[in-house]
Design an enzyme around this catalytic site. Structure first.
Site, PDB file in Angstrom:
ATOM      1  CB  ALA A  51      82.743  73.629 -34.659  1.00  0.00           C
ATOM      2  CG  ASN A 102      77.807  76.374 -40.948  1.00  0.00           C
ATOM      3  OD1 ASN A 102      77.577  76.676 -42.113  1.00  0.00           O
ATOM      4  ND2 ASN A 102      77.299  77.035 -39.931  1.00  0.00           N
ATOM      5  CG  HIS A 113      80.733  68.651 -33.958  1.00  0.00           C
ATOM      6  ND1 HIS A 113      79.403  68.773 -34.296  1.00  0.00           N
ATOM      7  CD2 HIS A 113      81.193  69.912 -33.765  1.00  0.00           C
ATOM      8  CE1 HIS A 113      79.075  70.054 -34.327  1.00  0.00           C
ATOM      9  NE2 HIS A 113      80.134  70.769 -33.996  1.00  0.00           N
TER      10      HIS A 113
END
Ligand SMILES: NC(=O)c1ccc[n+]([C@@H]2O[C@H](COP(=O)([O-])OP(=O)(O)OC[C@H]3O[C@@H](n4cnc5c(N)ncnc54)[C@H](O)[C@@H]3O)[C@@H](O)[C@H]2O)c1
Length: 290
Positions: free
Chosen positions: A143, A211, A241
């Site tokens: 991601a 993750n 992120h």
């Protein structure tokens, strides 16, 4: 691949056969990521059969009914000799069981539950087994953007790597760490820091959410030196992120704002796309950004 059926040079006289170069793969998990993968490989000539397993037989057989290439298998041991790649898209528990099983048979694995590698023993054993069996372990960028640059930068000195992840309350389910802090994500009315610490601790406390912390640790300076901040913000709709790194190479500053998967708000749609992109690279002939 097309095979000639008769003497007339027309498309209608050709029948579809599996390509001799096509491979079989096995996907573990038919959730948000596994389902997206199964749909995406359907038109890919590089893939013949997609074996699929899940602890929910119902979920796997439902997907099989909709797809021509998907075959449900209750157990992957009998098909290990027939596949090139195992794609784990299920959970850390599943990775703990299926990754050594596949590697022991010399089969390559693509792992989505990368957080499993915060367990040092598991990481060492898996990496050793892969070497011994000449099998490969693939970890897609998932991601987050910037993993390629971070991996290259890590060949020289890196001074710091920090990741700030911001998600809406719906991305945080029941979580013992939050309970121990008396935090209920769904009740938060303003942007709140849920965690700050090492990547190892972050992955331990938020196994389904972060993750990418494991992926950047493995690409960069490891689980102890990588710093993670996890924020919950009721005003945001994306899983964001923000990766920053500094070192001899210069500076990296990458923001990825992900649309959450409609099937699982903890998972970003980009994570599933990164798995498909990785499968295309592994089974194809061209690899951009290697
Ligand atoms: N690397 C990344 O950037 C990234 C991003 C998002 C999600 N993930 C991880 O990928 C994995 C899959 O994510 P998802 O959104 O598809 O999850 P999901 O919850 O939507 O689906 C998981 C599926 O796997 C099955 N499953 C779970 N454990 C199993 C086991 N031990 N054996 C067999 N089946 C099992 C479940 O029944 C479910 O159908 C999760 O571990 C998630 O944390 C990684």
């Amino acid at each position: 691949m097309l095979a000639r059926r008769g003497g007339v040079n027309s498309e209608s006289f050709y029948i579809s056969l599996p390509s001799v170069f096509a491979v079989n793969i096995c996907v573990i998990g038919c959730g948000a990521i596994g389902t997206t993968i199964a749909r995406a490989v359907e038109p890919m000539p590089e893939i013949n059969i997609v074996y699929l397993t899940d602890r929910s037989k119902e979920c796997a057989t439902r997907l099989q009914e909709k797809m021509t290439k998907v075959r449900y298998v209750p157990d992957i041991v009998p098909i290990l000799n027939d596949i090139k790649l195992v794609v784990e898209a299920a959970s850390q528990d599943a990775a703990r069981y299926y990754v050594p099983l596949a590697l022991s048979a010399g089969v390559d694995v693509l792992i989505m539950s990368v957080g499993i590698f915060q367990d040092e023993e598991f990481q060492k054993d898996a990496f050793r087994l892969a070497k011994r069996k000449s099998a490969k372990i693939y970890m897609p960028s998932g991601a987050i953007g910037g993993i390629d640059a971070l991996g290259a930068a890590s060949l020289e000195q890196i001074d710091e790597v920090t990741l700030t992840t911001t998600k809406p309350p719906s991305a945080f389910g029941p979580n013992p760490y939050l309970e121990s802090k008396g935090i209920v994500a769904s009740e938060l009315r303003e942007r709140t820091e849920l965690f700050y610490g090492t990547a190892r601790e972050a992955v331990k406390h938020f196994p389904q959410n972060i993750n990418v912390a494991a992926t950047i640790s493995l690409a960069g300076i490891g689980f102890e030196k990588t710093r993670i901040r996890i924020m919950c913000d009721p005003q945001v709709q994306t899983n964001e992120h923000h990766l920053k790194a500094k070192g001899k190479f210069g500076e990296l500053d990458v923001v990825t704002r992900n649309v959450p998967s409609p099937r699982n708000p903890k998972t970003s749609y980009l994570a599933a796309l990164s798995a498909i992109s990785a499968i295309k690279k592994i089974t194809g002939t061209t690899w951009v950004g290697v």
